[in-house]
Every structure is written in structure tokens, then in C-alpha cells.
Design a protein around this motif. Sequence first.
Motif, short mmCIF file in Angstrom:
data_model
loop_
_atom_site.label_atom_id
_atom_site.label_comp_id
_atom_site.label_asym_id
_atom_site.label_seq_id
_atom_site.Cartn_x
_atom_site.Cartn_y
_atom_site.Cartn_z
N ASP A 310 0.86 -1.16 0.00
CA ASP A 310 0.00 0.00 0.00
C ASP A 310 0.91 1.23 0.00
OD1 ASP A 310 -2.22 1.73 0.73
OD2 ASP A 310 -1.30 1.74 2.72
N THR A 314 2.14 3.22 4.51
CA THR A 314 2.98 2.02 4.46
C THR A 314 4.34 2.39 3.86
OG1 THR A 314 1.02 0.66 4.23
CG2 THR A 314 3.11 -0.36 3.64
N MET A 509 0.92 -9.10 1.11
CA MET A 509 0.39 -7.75 0.98
C MET A 509 0.73 -7.01 2.27
SD MET A 509 -1.76 -5.48 -0.56
CE MET A 509 -2.11 -3.85 0.13
N VAL A 510 1.28 -5.81 2.13
CA VAL A 510 1.61 -5.01 3.31
C VAL A 510 0.77 -3.74 3.29
CG1 VAL A 510 3.48 -3.97 4.65
CG2 VAL A 510 3.99 -5.82 3.06
N GLY A 511 0.03 -3.48 4.36
CA GLY A 511 -0.83 -2.30 4.36
C GLY A 511 -1.15 -1.82 5.75
N ASP A 512 -1.89 -0.72 5.82
CA ASP A 512 -2.18 -0.12 7.13
C ASP A 512 -3.63 0.31 7.29
OD1 ASP A 512 -1.87 2.03 5.25
OD2 ASP A 512 -2.02 3.34 6.99
N ASP A 516 -7.22 -1.37 3.18
CA ASP A 516 -6.31 -2.47 2.87
C ASP A 516 -6.77 -3.79 3.49
OD1 ASP A 516 -4.48 -0.77 1.60
OD2 ASP A 516 -3.70 -0.16 3.54
N LEU A 520 -5.44 -7.59 2.70
CA LEU A 520 -4.57 -8.27 3.65
C LEU A 520 -5.09 -9.67 3.94
CD1 LEU A 520 -3.85 -5.40 6.21
CD2 LEU A 520 -2.25 -6.41 4.59
N GLY A 526 -0.74 -11.59 4.94
CA GLY A 526 -1.06 -10.17 5.08
C GLY A 526 -0.20 -9.61 6.20
N ALA A 528 0.54 -6.14 8.51
CA ALA A 528 -0.02 -4.83 8.83
C ALA A 528 0.98 -3.99 9.60
CB ALA A 528 -1.30 -4.98 9.65
N SER A 537 -6.96 -3.37 10.08
CA SER A 537 -5.91 -3.97 9.25
C SER A 537 -5.08 -4.96 10.07
CB SER A 537 -5.03 -2.90 8.61
OG SER A 537 -4.35 -2.16 9.58
N ALA A 541 -4.65 -9.06 9.28
CA ALA A 541 -3.32 -9.50 8.84
C ALA A 541 -2.90 -10.78 9.54
CB ALA A 541 -2.31 -8.40 9.11
#
Length: 615
Positions: A310, A314, A509-512, A516, A520, A526, A528, A537, A541
Motif C-alpha cells: 500500500d 505504508t 500484501m503489506v498495508g495499514d 487495505d 490483507l 497479510g 499490517a 488492518s 493480517a
Amino acid sequence: MVLRIFDKEHIRPFFALIGLFVGICSFVLFDDRLVAHEIWMGTLIIGGLPIVWQTARGMARGIFASDIVAMMAIITAVLVDQPFAGAVVVLMQSGGEAIEAYGFKRASSSLRGLLERAPKRARRKGDGRFDEVDVSEVRVGDILLVRPGDFIPVDGTIMGGEAEIDESALTGEPIPRGKKAGDRVLSGSIDLNGALEMRADRLSSESQYAKIVALVKKAQEEKAPIQRLADRYAVLFTPLTLLMCALGYWITRDTTAVLAVLVVATPCPLILATPLAVMCGINRAADAGIIVKGGSAIEQVASIQAALFDKTGTITFGEPLVDAVVPLNGESADRVLYHAAVLEQYSAHCIAKSIVKRGLESHEVLGTPSDFHETPGRGVSGKIDGEVYLVGSSSFVSEQTGIDWMERFGAEVDRIYSQDKVLILVAKGRDLLGFIVLSDRIRPAAPAMIQQLRMLGVKEIAMLTGDSRKNAEVIAHLAGIGQVEAELLPEEKVGFVEKMGQRYFPVMMVGDGINDAPALATATVGMAMGASGTAVSAEAADIVILFDDLSKVAEAISIGRRMLYIAKQSIGIGIGLSFVLMCVAASGMVPPAIGAMLQEVIDVAVILNALRARE
Ligand code: ADP
Ligand code: MG
């Protein structure tokens, strides 16, 4: 920590050990074969019964795990009257269970420590004085007093006073941060030196500390998948053992050879070494501030083929600053900002926080909106004094008003807007009031982390963002990411993750953000950003990075790799040596008692090897 031998899990291996030892003494010192035999037989039967019972019960419920070989070895040892070898198997199996139980107990003791540190009491203002109450009684909006040395009881905002706040328990950041009126404080951090008056913004159960505790708890409760790796091998190993038993009997026509095969086959590397390595890996990650929820996540992260990131929050800090407010059609900049700020009070998005902060600099109080609605990853809408307002990305506001504002104000925008900025539109009804331009900084750790992923063999790296393409491309270029997908809705992020999943496995998948969370949950792994990201998130994750440090992404992969390498190595060494011994045993050349001792040597070697995953 001292191993307490009288715990339930420890009494069985301890008993087996004593039985074996006393038997050996009577054999060696008093040369009394008969007594030794009786003692070992007693040890075998008393110690072996619970194991046979447990395994049989498991089998009745359809669980065919790696302890079946041990059960068969115990029964055969009784039948062929070879109690020494059988008692060693009892020691091996019960000792394995004890070590496993010890590992999990230790893991939950770290959780207990975390729970003990949780804030319990708060001082609440009422009728001109402060009453001490339980944190669970604190309501949103209560005014609380925090004295130097106190825990911050719930998440909130400082109303008065100044203090250095130690947030290390939450973020791992060792340096305390100075905070003053208007700043947010998180539950579980410690007020080091000043008296503060704060307003409670969240209930205790919804505050940061409670969320972290819940996460860790969940990570530890997921015990089952830990054995997945081992069970995959057990499926092959158990039939192979039976085959070797048959072969042994066919060659020697002697049940002793069958026992010898069973004894050397007792697959300790599977029962023990793999979960041990996985547990060590998870602990190792936890020390680095990476919470792994379950064994399969750390196993999968080791071999990531595609990594998707993301952008906002991120790859970037997610703390955008308002650079400029540009009014249109004779509006004043202040009114544009004010209306945006009123609406954004109800959003948890980082852009919203920055706009509200800026709004509060020029306005004592902000009004309250009604009919508020947020479209994650796009923008917000709501009514202020009966009029509908929209704040969000150009595509969102254009869509909602039915007018392509970028076409109309393209030239204007290009003048005020350099490429690495975030552009937000503010509209009233169907009219555009103006623009707010924000800039967000890329995390300095991003380029190095991306490079490291490439070195670790990740084949595909892409950035998925809900933001405009222009800004996204600049940030991706700075980070060293070649592929960019911009203006994505949450469901489109999911679609992209799925598309990647068809070509690569596993996908990370990396997100916050809230936007997202679905992606995730869809990705194989996933990940977070826990410190700054949203609770949703972190919930979705498989791995949560507690500290706000992007280099942890690559570190998680390295830790997983090492864990997997060591686990496989342990399995390889263990099964390989067992197989060699099995071949020899099938020929009838190894007495079961010697086989048992040789197997024990393999076990110790393999366990010691597995423990290397800790460092
Ligand atoms: P990502 O994290 O995928 O990079 P964001 O969460 O920043 O994307 O959302 C993408 C875009 O959606 C933002 O750049 C902004 O234009 C818009 N947006 C999302 N939420 C809001 C909000 N609360 N207020 C204003 N704009 C928003
Ligand atoms: Mg984000």
C-alpha cells in the motif's frame, strides 16, 4: 528458568528417567538382570499406558499423527518382552510433550507479563475533584488526571499540561516523546514527568493496549497450524516405517527386529524439532517487534514470491502536512479548510487527521457534521448546517458531483500542484469550493527494504494505492518499485492480489488502512503496520509489525527463511539418520536397546539444531 519437575507434563519423563536409571544401577552395580528387567517393565507399562491411551483416543477421532509409531513401539516392546527399549521410547515421547508444553507455557507467561502491565486504574474528574476508578468505568469524554509515573489509562487527547511520554511498550521506540495539549496519547504508555489532564477518546477495551494484548493472545492461541510442516512429513514417514517393519520381519522372522525398527523410527525430529524451530522463529520475530499469528504464516513468509505494498501509511509515513489551501470562486481559504476539517473529524484516515489539526490551528472549536459517510480509500461526505459537503480524491468528488473537475481546473491544478503531493478536493453540493494540497514523506527505510526483498529473491513487487497516479508514481519511483496500480478501490486491491496469486505463490500484501484490510485477508500473508495503522488492518493480517519500521518487512522474511531452513535441516538429518538405522535394524543386527540409545542421540542432536532458530 528452572524446570519444575513436578508439573504434570514433567512428571512422566521424570518417572521414565528414574525408572531407566534405577534399572541400569541394579544391572551394572548388582548384576541383577531380573530386578532390572522388572523395573524397566514397570516403567514401560506405567509410563506407556497414558501415551497409548492418548494416541488411541486421537486415532478414534481420526487423528493420525506422528505419535503412532511411538505407540506401536511401546506395545511391541511389551509383547516381545524388551522393556528397556520400550522405556526409552516412553522417555522420548513424554519428554517431547513436556518440552512442547514448556515452550507454550513460556509463550503465555510473556502474555501474562503483558496483561500485568495493563493500566488498571484511572483518576476521573467530577465535582471539582478526582476520584480513582477502574479503567473499565471510564467513558468517552471523561476528563482524567495522569500523574508523573502513571500509565496512560485509555487512548485520549491531552487537554492541559506537558510531559515526556514513554511509548516503548507499544511501539518499541525507546526515546520518550514530549507531548502537550492537543496531542494524542495511547493507553499503556507511561507519563514520565508531568501532570496531565486528558480527555478519554476511547473505552479501555478499545484502546491501543487492549488491542495489542488481544493480538498477541490470538497469535499464541493458534497452536494447531504449527504442526503442519511436520505432519506433511509424518504422512510419508509412518507408512515407510511400517514397510521397514514388515521387511525386518520377512528377513529375520523375529519380532525383535520389528521392535528395533519401531524404536529407531520413533520420529522425534517430526514430533519435536519442527514445532520447536517454528516456536523459536516466532519468538525471535516477537523480539524484533514482529507478531506472527501462527506457524503457517512464518512458514509462508519465508518463500514470498510477490510483495504488494500500500502507499499511504505504508511506503510513506502517513502523516501528510497541509501545504496549501486553494480557494476557488471567491471562497476564502479559511472557509474551505474549516468545512473540510469539520467533516474530517469523523474519519480516522491520516489525511483527515492532518486537515483537522490544521483546522484547529485557526479555529477554537469545529462544528459537528451530520449524515457522515466515509468511502474507504476515496473520501468522506456529510452535512454541515443542512448543506452537503464532500472531501476526497479528485475522482471521488468528480463522481459524486457529476462534473470532471480535473478537466475544468487542470491548468490551475498543474500550477499549484507538484507531482509528489496529495490533492484533495472540497465541494459543497455540486460546487467545488477549493483544493487542499498535502505532502507526505516517503519512509527513509523504504528503498533499502525494497532492494533487500529483491535480493531475497522476491520476483514481483508492486504498489497498490487509492491515491492518484501522479503522486503514486513519484513515490514508487523513489522507493524503487516499478509497478504501480493507482486509484484502486478496496475491492480492486483484492482483485489485484488475486490476480497476482494466479501467477505467484505465496503472495504478501503489506498495508495499514481500513481500505487495505480485505486485501490483507486475501493475500497468502497479510502484513499490517501495527503502530500507526488501523485496528481493522491488524485484525485482518497474519503478521503485525508493532514498531513503525518498514525494514521489519525484510527482517520478517529473513527470520522465516532461517526458521524454515533449520526446521527442514532438522527433519532431513533426523529422518535420514533414522532411515539408515531402520535399514540396519531391519536386518536384525541392532538389538532394540542399543537402537533406542542411538535414536536418543539423534533426538538430542536434532533438538539442539532446532533451537538454533532462536538466535
Ligand atoms: P492508499 O493507502 O491506498 O495509498 P489512501 O488510504 O491514502 O490510499 O486513500 C487514497 C485516496 O483517497 C487519498 O489519497 C485521498 O485522496 C482519498 N481519501 C481517502 N480517505 C479520505 C479522507 N478521509 N479524506 C479525504 N480524502 C480521502
Ligand atoms: Mg494506506
